[in-house]
Design a protein around this motif. Structure first.
Motif: not given
Ligand SMILES: [Fe+2]
Length: 299
Positions: A222-240
């Motif tokens: 409906l909005t004429n937007r492209h549906h591509w994501r920029a290349a990436h690696v996901h990370a959740i980084v945590g510590a106590p």
């Protein structure tokens, strides 16, 4: 003349009706807000009252029709029905509307690595791996080493920080989208050593289209937007003792960094991937160095 007069009369009638309808609508909104004003929990009350105010204002300002209201409900119903234990269409909708990015921005602590969207493809329970191990297979893409340190805001290394990482293969598909990938392919959890250091092997990330075979696909059409994501690696980084950060590693060479479909790119998260040299470990062709900074836990 007659036509003009009739039109003027029609316009006046319409204006009167609109004015009367808006007055009645304002009374409805006030009545609803009053009904919720006694909500005992202060935060729940604040969220509900604000949500009602904004949703009502949206309907009033746009003069939402009954047909449009029902279409919206049918759309949200379809979004829910598309969800299962591996497909999260509501997260995708939130991502595509930029809400996920906004919420992450509002909640990111100062001085820490910037956070960005979780995305719809996270799976808890990825296998724990030794530092330097690979999370993928040779056929998944260009062999890449990612390494760096996890530190506190003051630069002190964090011993025992965990990095939960995941990404798609070079065909643009996550394991849960691709029957040719084994479960938990290109996913892994790593733990830093005393120096805060970490390293793991993976593949160079590629751009991929977000799924448009569900109701969220309608938003793009409906909005004429492209549906591509920029290349990436996901990370959740945590510590106590520290606030976990949900973030990405973006590739500086990617053409979608300025138009990511889910508004997830942050300049500070864009990294230079460089060709591996003689001093790098064997078996990789690309190397990227990425440090993560964590803020202390609140309370
Ligand atoms: Fe992703």
């Amino acid at each position: 003349m007659t036509m003009t007069a009739n039109n003027a009369r029609a316009d006046n009638t319409s204006a009167d009706n609109t004015g009367a309808a808006k007055t009645r609508a304002a009374k409805v909104t006030a009545e609803v807000l009053e009904a919720f004003a006694g909500t005992p929990d202060a935060r729940v009350r604040e969220l509900l009252m604000s949500l009602i105010s904004h949703v009502h204002a949206f309907a009033a300002e746009t003069e939402l029709t009954t047909r449009e209201w029902m279409a919206g409900l049918e759309f949200l119903t379809a979004v829910g029905q598309k969800c299962d234990d591996q497909r999260q269409e509501f997260i995708l909708l939130s991502d595509v509307l930029g809400l996920s990015s906004l919420v992450e921005t509002l909640n990111g602590p100062e001085g820490a690595t910037e956070s960005t969207v979780l995305g719809p493809f996270y799976l808890p329970g990825a296998p724990h791996k030794e530092l330097g191990e690979s999370i993928g297979r040779p056929q998944d893409g260009e062999p890449t080493l990612i390494r760096g340190r996890v530190t506190a805001i003051d630069g002190e290394p964090i011993d025992g920080a965990t990095l939960d990482v995941w990404q798609c293969a070079s065909n643009g598909l996550y394991d849960i989208q691709d029957p040719d990938q084994p479960p938990f392919n290109l996913r892994g959890v790593f733990t830093t050593g005393a120096d805060g250091g970490y390293s793991f092997r993976t593949v160079r990330p590629v751009s991929y289209p977000v799924p448009v075979d569900g109701p969220v696909g309608t938003v793009f059409r409906l909005t004429n937007r492209h549906h591509w994501r920029a290349a990436h690696v996901h990370a959740i980084v945590g510590a106590p003792g520290y606030q976990a950060v949900t973030t990405h590693i973006f590739d500086a060479a990617n053409p979608y960094n300025d138009s990511d479909a889910v508004f997830g790119v942050r300049g500070s998260l864009i990294q230079e991937f460089r060709p591996a040299g003689p001093a790098d470990p064997p078996g990789v062709t690309q190397v990227v160095e990425v440090d993560f900074v964590l803020a202390p836990a609140v309370g």
